[in-house]
Design a protein around this motif. Structure first.
Motif, mmCIF file in Angstrom:
data_model
loop_
_atom_site.group_PDB
_atom_site.id
_atom_site.type_symbol
_atom_site.label_atom_id
_atom_site.label_comp_id
_atom_site.label_asym_id
_atom_site.label_seq_id
_atom_site.Cartn_x
_atom_site.Cartn_y
_atom_site.Cartn_z
ATOM 1 N N ILE A 43 7.860 9.893 -5.360
ATOM 2 C CA ILE A 43 6.534 10.270 -5.356
ATOM 3 C C ILE A 43 5.605 9.498 -5.185
ATOM 4 O O ILE A 43 5.518 8.579 -6.139
ATOM 5 C CB ILE A 43 6.494 11.230 -6.743
ATOM 6 C CG1 ILE A 43 7.652 12.454 -6.751
ATOM 7 C CG2 ILE A 43 5.221 12.029 -6.724
ATOM 8 C CD1 ILE A 43 7.977 13.018 -8.158
ATOM 9 N N ILE A 44 4.652 9.764 -4.510
ATOM 10 C CA ILE A 44 3.464 8.702 -4.258
ATOM 11 C C ILE A 44 2.153 9.629 -4.435
ATOM 12 O O ILE A 44 1.752 9.698 -3.336
ATOM 13 C CB ILE A 44 3.611 7.951 -2.713
ATOM 14 C CG1 ILE A 44 4.833 7.419 -2.666
ATOM 15 C CG2 ILE A 44 2.655 6.796 -2.521
ATOM 16 C CD1 ILE A 44 5.165 6.740 -1.259
ATOM 17 N N PRO A 45 1.602 9.753 -5.436
ATOM 18 C CA PRO A 45 0.710 10.332 -5.644
ATOM 19 C C PRO A 45 -0.791 9.887 -5.045
ATOM 20 O O PRO A 45 -0.807 8.599 -5.211
ATOM 21 C CB PRO A 45 0.392 10.807 -7.151
ATOM 22 C CG PRO A 45 1.110 9.494 -7.730
ATOM 23 C CD PRO A 45 2.241 9.270 -6.755
ATOM 24 N N GLU A 46 -1.714 10.491 -5.019
ATOM 25 C CA GLU A 46 -2.956 9.994 -4.236
ATOM 26 C C GLU A 46 -3.989 9.981 -5.521
ATOM 27 O O GLU A 46 -3.592 10.659 -6.901
ATOM 28 C CB GLU A 46 -3.803 10.988 -3.301
ATOM 29 C CG GLU A 46 -3.032 11.004 -2.183
ATOM 30 C CD GLU A 46 -2.973 9.779 -1.457
ATOM 31 O OE1 GLU A 46 -3.893 9.059 -1.376
ATOM 32 O OE2 GLU A 46 -2.080 9.573 -0.713
ATOM 33 N N THR A 55 0.930 -1.038 0.015
ATOM 34 C CA THR A 55 -0.040 -0.025 -0.055
ATOM 35 C C THR A 55 0.910 1.325 -0.039
ATOM 36 O O THR A 55 2.059 1.141 0.231
ATOM 37 C CB THR A 55 -0.926 0.139 1.196
ATOM 38 O OG1 THR A 55 0.011 0.123 2.475
ATOM 39 C CG2 THR A 55 -1.793 -1.148 1.213
ATOM 40 N N ARG A 56 0.148 2.303 -0.288
ATOM 41 C CA ARG A 56 1.116 3.656 -0.125
ATOM 42 C C ARG A 56 1.631 3.743 1.381
ATOM 43 O O ARG A 56 2.550 4.235 1.298
ATOM 44 C CB ARG A 56 0.098 4.885 -0.474
ATOM 45 C CG ARG A 56 -0.510 4.876 -1.895
ATOM 46 C CD ARG A 56 -1.328 6.187 -1.926
ATOM 47 N NE ARG A 56 -1.894 6.364 -3.093
ATOM 48 C CZ ARG A 56 -3.012 6.032 -3.879
ATOM 49 N NH1 ARG A 56 -3.874 5.222 -2.921
ATOM 50 N NH2 ARG A 56 -3.339 6.442 -5.026
ATOM 51 N N GLU A 57 1.005 3.250 2.413
ATOM 52 C CA GLU A 57 1.634 3.750 3.866
ATOM 53 C C GLU A 57 2.724 2.599 3.825
ATOM 54 O O GLU A 57 3.787 3.045 4.630
ATOM 55 C CB GLU A 57 0.501 3.365 4.770
ATOM 56 C CG GLU A 57 0.669 3.692 6.161
ATOM 57 C CD GLU A 57 1.147 5.129 6.078
ATOM 58 O OE1 GLU A 57 2.560 5.333 6.703
ATOM 59 O OE2 GLU A 57 0.823 6.083 5.755
ATOM 60 N N ILE A 58 2.293 1.560 3.425
ATOM 61 C CA ILE A 58 3.570 0.275 3.562
ATOM 62 C C ILE A 58 4.752 1.115 2.847
ATOM 63 O O ILE A 58 5.950 0.753 3.127
ATOM 64 C CB ILE A 58 3.204 -0.934 3.194
ATOM 65 C CG1 ILE A 58 2.213 -1.462 3.917
ATOM 66 C CG2 ILE A 58 4.360 -1.645 2.846
ATOM 67 C CD1 ILE A 58 1.830 -2.747 3.395
ATOM 68 N N LEU A 59 4.664 1.760 1.785
ATOM 69 C CA LEU A 59 5.696 1.945 0.896
ATOM 70 C C LEU A 59 6.414 3.083 1.670
ATOM 71 O O LEU A 59 7.768 3.349 1.584
ATOM 72 C CB LEU A 59 5.298 2.708 -0.433
ATOM 73 C CG LEU A 59 6.380 2.923 -1.432
ATOM 74 C CD1 LEU A 59 7.425 2.068 -1.777
ATOM 75 C CD2 LEU A 59 5.918 3.342 -2.818
ATOM 76 N N ARG A 60 5.452 4.373 2.025
ATOM 77 C CA ARG A 60 6.272 5.290 2.856
ATOM 78 C C ARG A 60 6.955 4.742 4.085
ATOM 79 O O ARG A 60 7.712 5.259 4.241
ATOM 80 C CB ARG A 60 4.990 6.371 3.291
ATOM 81 C CG ARG A 60 4.426 6.962 2.110
ATOM 82 C CD ARG A 60 3.556 8.048 2.633
ATOM 83 N NE ARG A 60 2.806 8.869 1.810
ATOM 84 C CZ ARG A 60 1.375 8.411 1.293
ATOM 85 N NH1 ARG A 60 0.871 7.508 1.902
ATOM 86 N NH2 ARG A 60 0.856 9.025 0.277
ATOM 87 N N ASN A 61 6.280 3.991 4.840
ATOM 88 C CA ASN A 61 7.067 3.401 5.906
ATOM 89 C C ASN A 61 8.353 2.858 5.555
ATOM 90 O O ASN A 61 9.465 2.966 6.453
ATOM 91 C CB ASN A 61 6.092 2.387 6.728
ATOM 92 C CG ASN A 61 6.725 1.802 8.041
ATOM 93 O OD1 ASN A 61 7.412 0.969 7.730
ATOM 94 N ND2 ASN A 61 6.608 2.281 8.913
ATOM 95 N N GLU A 62 8.271 2.130 4.489
ATOM 96 C CA GLU A 62 9.756 1.408 4.019
ATOM 97 C C GLU A 62 10.582 2.389 3.694
ATOM 98 O O GLU A 62 11.720 2.209 3.980
ATOM 99 C CB GLU A 62 9.223 0.199 2.911
ATOM 100 C CG GLU A 62 10.509 -0.430 2.381
ATOM 101 C CD GLU A 62 11.042 -1.412 3.316
ATOM 102 O OE1 GLU A 62 12.235 -1.934 3.351
ATOM 103 O OE2 GLU A 62 10.183 -1.926 4.430
#
Length: 258
Positions: free
Chosen positions: A248-251, A229-236
């Protein structure tokens, strides 16, 4: 050329790109939430609604790019919403399907296609490895190039591997759109891994690629077998100490001016 390049994430892998005087729709999926089959038999796809009306997605579009004919990249309702004579560019293996669906202006890109100021280069890779990779079939990506604009590499559902790095070295993109959902089929992925990049592969890309290249991470939070998920990717990325100016992780619905 003074025009800006703009990428708008519609949802999952569907993009609307303004580039070199064209408005390009990539991997169109218009289906309502929960109306397509589930890959895992858990949640029907897509898992989220579109954040804009279909008419807004299709407005101004003058060509379509299809990376490959899987239902999370091209689905039955598309032929109801796009003009049958719209220029539709695809990999050779999928041309017949589009023609059978009634599209009359379908062209398979073998290597490259130039349309005015725009040049599209088709690239290849692997939609997973081992038995599941063979089952997934052929998949393509596209590099968009034009004088005075940043070069954009749409990887498609390709895994990160040496041939992708060779593509990067050949075309020297400024941006790479990465399908980062880490999609799995459990019975095969236990031995052969995921079929598109996951959070670890995205970190490996950031570590390996030249520092000027920015990644645009998409294909998350909409298809049930996409585990990243986006949140998993940001956390990693935070844990990895990644340079977040390069990731860049767009919504859904967000536009990026490149």
């Amino acid at each position: 050329m003074n025009e800006k390049a703009i990428i708008r994430l519609v949802r999952s892998a569907t993009l609307k790109i303004n580039y070199a005087g064209h408005t390009i729709l990539v991997d169109p999926v218009f289906a309502d939430k929960g109306t397509l089959q589930s890959a895992l038999g858990v949640y029907k796809s897509p898992r989220v609604h579109l954040v804009m009306p279909i008419s807004e997605i299709t407005e101004g579009v003058d060509m379509v790019l299809l990376t490959h004919n899987h239902i999370d990249h091209y689905e039955p309702s598309v032929k109801q919403h796009l003009p049958k004579d719209i220029p539709f560019y695809t990999q050779p293996q999928d041309k017949d399907t589009l023609v059978q669906d009634g599209f009359t202006n379908v062209e398979a890109i073998e290597k490259s296609k130039t349309i005015g100021e725009l040049t599209i280069h088709r690239t290849t890779g692997h939609h997973g490895f081992g038995q599941i990779g063979q089952m997934m079939g052929p998949v393509s990506g596209y590099v968009l190039m034009a004088e005075g604009l940043p070069t954009i590499y749409i990887m498609g559902d390709c895994k990160w591997e040496p041939c992708i790095l060779e593509t990067v070295e050949k075309y020297r993109p400024d941006y790479i759109v990465v399908n980062s959902g880490g999609a799995v089929f459990p019975e095969f992925s236990k031995t052969d891994g995921c079929i598109i990049p996951d959070e670890q592969e995205v970190m490996a890309m950031l570590d390996t690629l030249p520092a000027h290249i920015k990644l645009i991470a998409v294909h998350m939070d909409a298809i049930d077998h996409c585990q990243t998920t986006r949140e998993i990717l940001r956390n990693e990325a935070r844990h990895h100490g990644a340079d977040m100016s390069r990731l860049i992780i767009p919504e859904d619905g967000e536009s990026l001016e490149l």
